[in-house]
Design a protein around this motif. Structure first.
Motif, mmCIF file in Angstrom:
data_model
loop_
_atom_site.group_PDB
_atom_site.id
_atom_site.type_symbol
_atom_site.label_atom_id
_atom_site.label_comp_id
_atom_site.label_asym_id
_atom_site.label_seq_id
_atom_site.Cartn_x
_atom_site.Cartn_y
_atom_site.Cartn_z
ATOM 1 N N ASP A 142 24.216 31.065 53.804
ATOM 2 C CA ASP A 142 25.519 31.394 54.389
ATOM 3 C C ASP A 142 26.637 31.170 53.372
ATOM 4 O O ASP A 142 27.557 31.982 53.270
ATOM 5 N N THR A 143 26.540 30.100 52.596
ATOM 6 C CA THR A 143 27.536 29.828 51.559
ATOM 7 C C THR A 143 27.515 30.927 50.499
ATOM 8 O O THR A 143 28.568 31.393 50.055
ATOM 9 N N LEU A 144 26.327 31.358 50.105
ATOM 10 C CA LEU A 144 26.192 32.451 49.137
ATOM 11 C C LEU A 144 26.841 33.725 49.678
ATOM 12 O O LEU A 144 27.580 34.413 48.964
ATOM 13 N N ILE A 145 26.582 34.026 50.938
ATOM 14 C CA ILE A 145 27.160 35.226 51.556
ATOM 15 C C ILE A 145 28.676 35.122 51.605
ATOM 16 O O ILE A 145 29.386 36.070 51.236
ATOM 17 N N GLN A 146 29.201 33.993 52.027
ATOM 18 C CA GLN A 146 30.647 33.817 52.114
ATOM 19 C C GLN A 146 31.303 33.907 50.736
ATOM 20 O O GLN A 146 32.347 34.551 50.581
ATOM 21 N N ARG A 147 30.681 33.271 49.749
ATOM 22 C CA ARG A 147 31.238 33.323 48.387
ATOM 23 C C ARG A 147 31.267 34.764 47.889
ATOM 24 O O ARG A 147 32.270 35.228 47.336
ATOM 25 N N THR A 148 30.179 35.480 48.117
ATOM 26 C CA THR A 148 30.103 36.874 47.673
ATOM 27 C C THR A 148 31.155 37.718 48.379
ATOM 28 O O THR A 148 31.795 38.574 47.754
ATOM 29 N N ASN A 149 31.361 37.477 49.661
ATOM 30 C CA ASN A 149 32.378 38.222 50.406
ATOM 31 C C ASN A 149 33.770 38.017 49.827
ATOM 32 O O ASN A 149 34.589 38.942 49.836
ATOM 33 N N TRP A 150 34.043 36.825 49.317
ATOM 34 C CA TRP A 150 35.357 36.562 48.711
ATOM 35 C C TRP A 150 35.481 37.190 47.337
ATOM 36 O O TRP A 150 36.565 37.567 46.913
ATOM 37 N N GLU A 151 34.367 37.328 46.629
ATOM 38 C CA GLU A 151 34.402 37.809 45.250
ATOM 39 C C GLU A 151 34.329 39.328 45.119
ATOM 40 O O GLU A 151 34.688 39.876 44.075
ATOM 41 N N VAL A 152 33.882 40.024 46.153
ATOM 42 C CA VAL A 152 33.631 41.457 46.059
ATOM 43 C C VAL A 152 34.629 42.221 46.914
ATOM 44 O O VAL A 152 34.924 41.839 48.051
ATOM 45 N N ASP A 153 35.142 43.292 46.346
ATOM 46 C CA ASP A 153 36.027 44.174 47.106
ATOM 47 C C ASP A 153 35.212 45.199 47.879
ATOM 48 O O ASP A 153 34.156 45.656 47.408
ATOM 49 N N LEU A 154 35.715 45.570 49.028
ATOM 50 C CA LEU A 154 35.068 46.558 49.885
ATOM 51 C C LEU A 154 35.125 47.923 49.203
ATOM 52 O O LEU A 154 36.147 48.297 48.632
ATOM 53 N N ILE A 155 34.020 48.646 49.247
ATOM 54 C CA ILE A 155 33.970 49.990 48.672
ATOM 55 C C ILE A 155 34.902 50.906 49.455
ATOM 56 O O ILE A 155 34.890 50.907 50.692
ATOM 57 N N GLU A 156 35.714 51.665 48.735
ATOM 58 C CA GLU A 156 36.616 52.618 49.379
ATOM 59 C C GLU A 156 35.867 53.894 49.722
ATOM 60 O O GLU A 156 34.854 54.209 49.123
ATOM 61 N N ASP A 157 36.377 54.623 50.697
ATOM 62 C CA ASP A 157 35.754 55.906 51.061
ATOM 63 C C ASP A 157 35.939 56.943 49.996
ATOM 64 O O ASP A 157 36.776 57.013 49.229
ATOM 65 N N THR A 180 24.931 47.529 47.958
ATOM 66 C CA THR A 180 25.014 47.725 46.501
ATOM 67 C C THR A 180 25.325 46.443 45.742
ATOM 68 O O THR A 180 25.019 46.346 44.564
ATOM 69 N N VAL A 181 25.915 45.472 46.398
ATOM 70 C CA VAL A 181 26.305 44.227 45.729
ATOM 71 C C VAL A 181 25.083 43.339 45.533
ATOM 72 O O VAL A 181 24.348 43.065 46.472
ATOM 73 N N ARG A 182 24.868 42.900 44.300
ATOM 74 C CA ARG A 182 23.774 41.990 43.974
ATOM 75 C C ARG A 182 24.258 40.555 44.140
ATOM 76 O O ARG A 182 25.409 40.250 43.823
ATOM 77 N N VAL A 183 23.381 39.708 44.640
ATOM 78 C CA VAL A 183 23.731 38.300 44.827
ATOM 79 C C VAL A 183 22.869 37.424 43.929
ATOM 80 O O VAL A 183 21.805 37.838 43.459
ATOM 81 N N GLU A 184 23.341 36.219 43.739
ATOM 82 C CA GLU A 184 22.619 35.220 42.951
ATOM 83 C C GLU A 184 21.223 35.016 43.533
ATOM 84 O O GLU A 184 21.053 34.933 44.745
ATOM 85 N N GLY A 185 20.235 34.970 42.667
ATOM 86 C CA GLY A 185 18.865 34.787 43.143
ATOM 87 C C GLY A 185 18.136 36.109 43.356
ATOM 88 O O GLY A 185 16.976 36.121 43.752
#
Length: 138
Positions: A123-138, A48-53
């Protein structure tokens, strides 16, 4: 846990196993249930998370995986074409057959370098996104 279970699954008569294999097996089941729940949350988040590009985080992960495979194939092809790691590629006598490259090694190395750069960027884009986005709760 698998090693602990396997190591305690059988024991010699008259001795005690290092651990209760049934207890460790039950705990492994609980841990695997937790892992499944976590993987589901990660997958839901990534899809669900959109990334740059453009695209989703899942799309970026797929892109990175394929770039890594592509880099590996091209690097292996360049290594094989250059004779890297192959014994007997140097002629001792002029009468011996020459070994020729069927692929343009320099071009392949250049393409591998471009792919490595692209992998780092994704990989940098993925890592940055991982730091910026919270995990969806159940």
């Amino acid at each position: 846990m698998r090693t602990r279970i396997v190591g305690s699954a059988r024991y010699q008569e008259g001795e005690e196993p290092a651990e209760d294999a049934a207890e460790v097996l039950a705990r492994a089941g609980e841990v695997l249930d937790e892992l499944e729940a976590l993987i589901r949350r990660i997958n839901r988040t990534n899809s669900t998370v959109r990334v740059e590009g453009g695209g989703t985080l899942t799309d970026a992960l797929a892109r990175r995986d394929v770039l890594r495979l592509r880099h590996s194939v091209i690097t292996s092809a360049a290594d094989a074409a250059s004779g890297r790691g192959q014994a007997g590629t140097v002629r001792q006598l002029r009468s011996e057959l020459r070994i020729l490259s069927a692929l343009p090694v320099a071009e392949l190395r250049s393409r591998a370098d471009e792919l490595a750069k692209e992998i780092r960027e994704v990989d940098t884009l993925i890592q940055r996104t991982n730091w910026e986005v919270d995990l969806i709760e159940d």
